[in-house]
Structure formats: structure tokens, C-alpha cells
Design an enzyme around this catalytic site. Sequence first.
Site, PDB file in Angstrom:
ATOM      1  N   LYS A  51       0.882  -1.177   0.000  1.00  0.00           N
ATOM      2  CA  LYS A  51       0.000   0.000   0.000  1.00  0.00           C
ATOM      3  C   LYS A  51       0.918   1.225   0.000  1.00  0.00           C
ATOM      4  O   LYS A  51       0.781   2.148   0.826  1.00  0.00           O
ATOM      5  CB  LYS A  51      -0.904  -0.053   1.244  1.00  0.00           C
TER       6      LYS A  51
ATOM      7  N   ASP B 279      -0.979 -12.278   6.128  1.00  0.00           N
ATOM      8  CA  ASP B 279      -1.903 -13.025   6.967  1.00  0.00           C
ATOM      9  C   ASP B 279      -3.300 -13.015   6.343  1.00  0.00           C
ATOM     10  O   ASP B 279      -3.953 -14.053   6.180  1.00  0.00           O
ATOM     11  CB  ASP B 279      -1.928 -12.368   8.353  1.00  0.00           C
TER      12      ASP B 279
END
Length: 375
Positions: free
Chosen positions: A212, A269
Site C-alpha cells: 500500500k 496473513d
Amino acid sequence: MWVELDPSFLTSLSLAGQRLILVAIHLAPSSKTKTKGQSPLFMHPITLIPGDGIGPEVASNVVRIIEASGVDVQWETHYAGAQALEKFGETLPQALLDSILRNKVALKGPITTPVGKGFTSVNVGLRKTLDLYANLRPVRALPNVPCRYPELDLVVVRENTESLYAGLEHVVVPGVVESLKIITEKASTRIARFAFEYSTLESRKKVTAIHKANIMKLSDGLFLECFRNVSKDYPDITADDKIVDNACMQLVMRPEQFDVMLLENLYGDIVSDLCAGLVGGLGLVPGANIGEKGAVFEAVHGSAPDIAGQGIANPTALLQSGILMLRHLGERAAADNIENSMFAVFTEGKVRTRDIGGTAKTAEFADAIIKKMNA
Ligand code: NAD
């Protein structure tokens, strides 16, 4: 006894003055497809952490299957988490850590982490303490398992030691909490190196960094910069990147465009669970945590308190982790034998656990695999 058999499994590299040990876990079966009644050549001491919730149920059945393959294993069983806290006063006992450091290999069931209070995650503690910096999650569909993408075959490589998982949180003033995201050049470079070395050994064609960096320009920016720097050493592997939100949409719509995905800790994750969902759920997908001090093989799923104690959990995820572990140990024939038998049971589709539309109990599924191995 720690046995190094096949140089392609454990490759020592000298890169930029830094010694990097890459443990490559080969996913493809060896040319020897099935060996029955093979006499074991080596005894492998392996640390076994059954975990809690469904952990002991799946672990005991996976142990049965591995032992039925003829591999000679000496299991060193250790508690962790709430069980260890009750027995020894700590969640990650030193004896457990010493056992893994000695054996270099562990098979681990899921361990419950209390939400919002209580002790910190044992899983994260184990990865940090042993510096198991690379989390490897191959995602492949299995025959007869209802899923969205039966052809899917990709690998998630997740950085395991930092990002928001550093657990550095504090109350600034009442009502305001700060959680620190740590990204370092060292960790980002070594995980990128791991992803490219792994891709080279596994003949994978593309590594996609997920980030990001448009918003977190410094932290995710550094992760991306390290990835791009490392990629220059691997001109035969395509290196590209995607912003994490777009990557999630692309995964749901066109997952075949991904080959190896490289992510920092938190994104890894989340995305690895998303990928598990694409091939039929958490009960199926294996995982390995790898570092220079050893490797811990574990399922992606958690302790599943909603079904614990009923004997209905799917042991496939931990079994597939066990198969990766056997290949890591050089026991390729046994790994192939178990994998072929597991595939045969799935292909027949008669013995399936509840999570994938069947009615079989955990032990019945394990029995079916053992029967195939002995057939
Ligand atoms: P979970 O993975 O335990 O369960 C999510 C859902 O998937 C549940 O409906 C569960 O029944 C199902 N499921 C998971 N594994 C399955 C299996 N093998 N067979 C059939 N169904 C299965 O996730 P959660 O509920 O978010 O977490 C429960 C606990 O596990 C939490 O304390 C969490 O911290 C912990 N956890 C541990 C690990 C680990 O040890 N590596 C990983 C994830 C979560």
C-alpha cells in the site's frame, strides 16, 4: 540427528556478503511416485506441538499417517500457549524452544490467542524468537473439493517478523492508542531474496509484491524498494507489484494471474486466508515458517473452538504441512506416498470431512489415507 540429504533442499548462498540460508521446500512430487514398505534410513527427531482446540485432534491423526509411511520419527511433544502457562507458568517454555533449536524441525498444531486481552500470540512469539522470517503458504486446489478455482496453484510468501505484528502498541492518552508498523530494509530484502530464490528453485515465473505504498509511502515504500532492488538479480523471473486492495479483488476475479505473491506480515496473513478460501477453506492449506535456525511446519487455520473436541476437523492442512516437512527432511518417497494416497482419497470422494461437504470424522479420513498407503 539432523540430516542434510539433498543440496537442492538446503542451499547456502553468499549474497552481498551476507550468508543467507534458504530452505527450499519442493512442492512437486519426485519422479519416484510410490514406494511401499521402504525401510527407513534415518531417524528424525521432530518437535511436535499439538496445540489446542482442534490441534491435538488433527495432530494425532497426522502423526499416525506419517508413521504409517514408514518414516522413522522420534517425536518430542511440547505444550505451548494456555496449556503451557498452566503447567509451566509460561506460554513459550524454554524447553520447547531448545527442542526446536536442537531438532531444527517442528510440526505445530494451532494455538489459541486470547482476543483483546491476555497473553500475546504464541505463534508470533515463536516466529520472532526463532527468527522464522519466511512464511510459505502454497495454495492448491484438491480433487473433489468444492471450490471456486479448481486449477489454482499459487504460493504466498509472507514476511513473518515485523510490520504491525511487532506488537508495539501503547495508549498515548486515554481514548487514543498508537500501534507501530515497523518495516526494515534488512527484513524486506531477505524476504524478497527468499521469494526469488524459492521461485528459482521451484521454476516459478513471476513474483508479485503486494503493498500500500501509495498511502504508506515510507514503510510500504521501503518494502517495495527492497523488492525492486532484489528483483534485478533475477532477470529470468518477472517482477511486478500491486496495491493490496486491488490485489484482493484481482485474486477473487482472476487469481490465475498470480504465481508467487510476496507480502509484508499483516497483508500476508489476510491474503493467505483469502487464498485458502479460493481453494476450499482453511482446513486444507499448509504452511511453513522458515529461518536460519530451523523450520516450523503448521496449518494456516486456527484452533477452531467452534468444532473442537468433536473429532470432525479436517486434518488435511496439517497433513499437507507434514508432507512439506518430510520433503524438507529429504524423505521425498514417504512424502509422495502420503500425498498420492491423500489425492486418491480426495479423488474417490467417498471419505470427506464435514467442512468440505462430507460426513467423515477426522480419524476416518486418516484411516482412509493409511489404507491407501498400505494398498
Ligand atoms: P479458525 O481458523 O480457528 O476458524 C475459522 C473457521 O474455519 C471456523 O469456522 C472453523 O471451524 C473452521 N476451520 C478451521 N480449521 C478447520 C479445520 N481444520 N477443519 C474444519 N474446519 C476448520 O480461526 P479463528 O476462529 O479466527 O481463530 C480461533 C483461534 O485460533 C484464535 O485464538 C486465533 O488467534 C487462533 N489462530 C491460531 C493460528 C495458529 O496457531 N497458527 C492461526 C490462526 C488463528
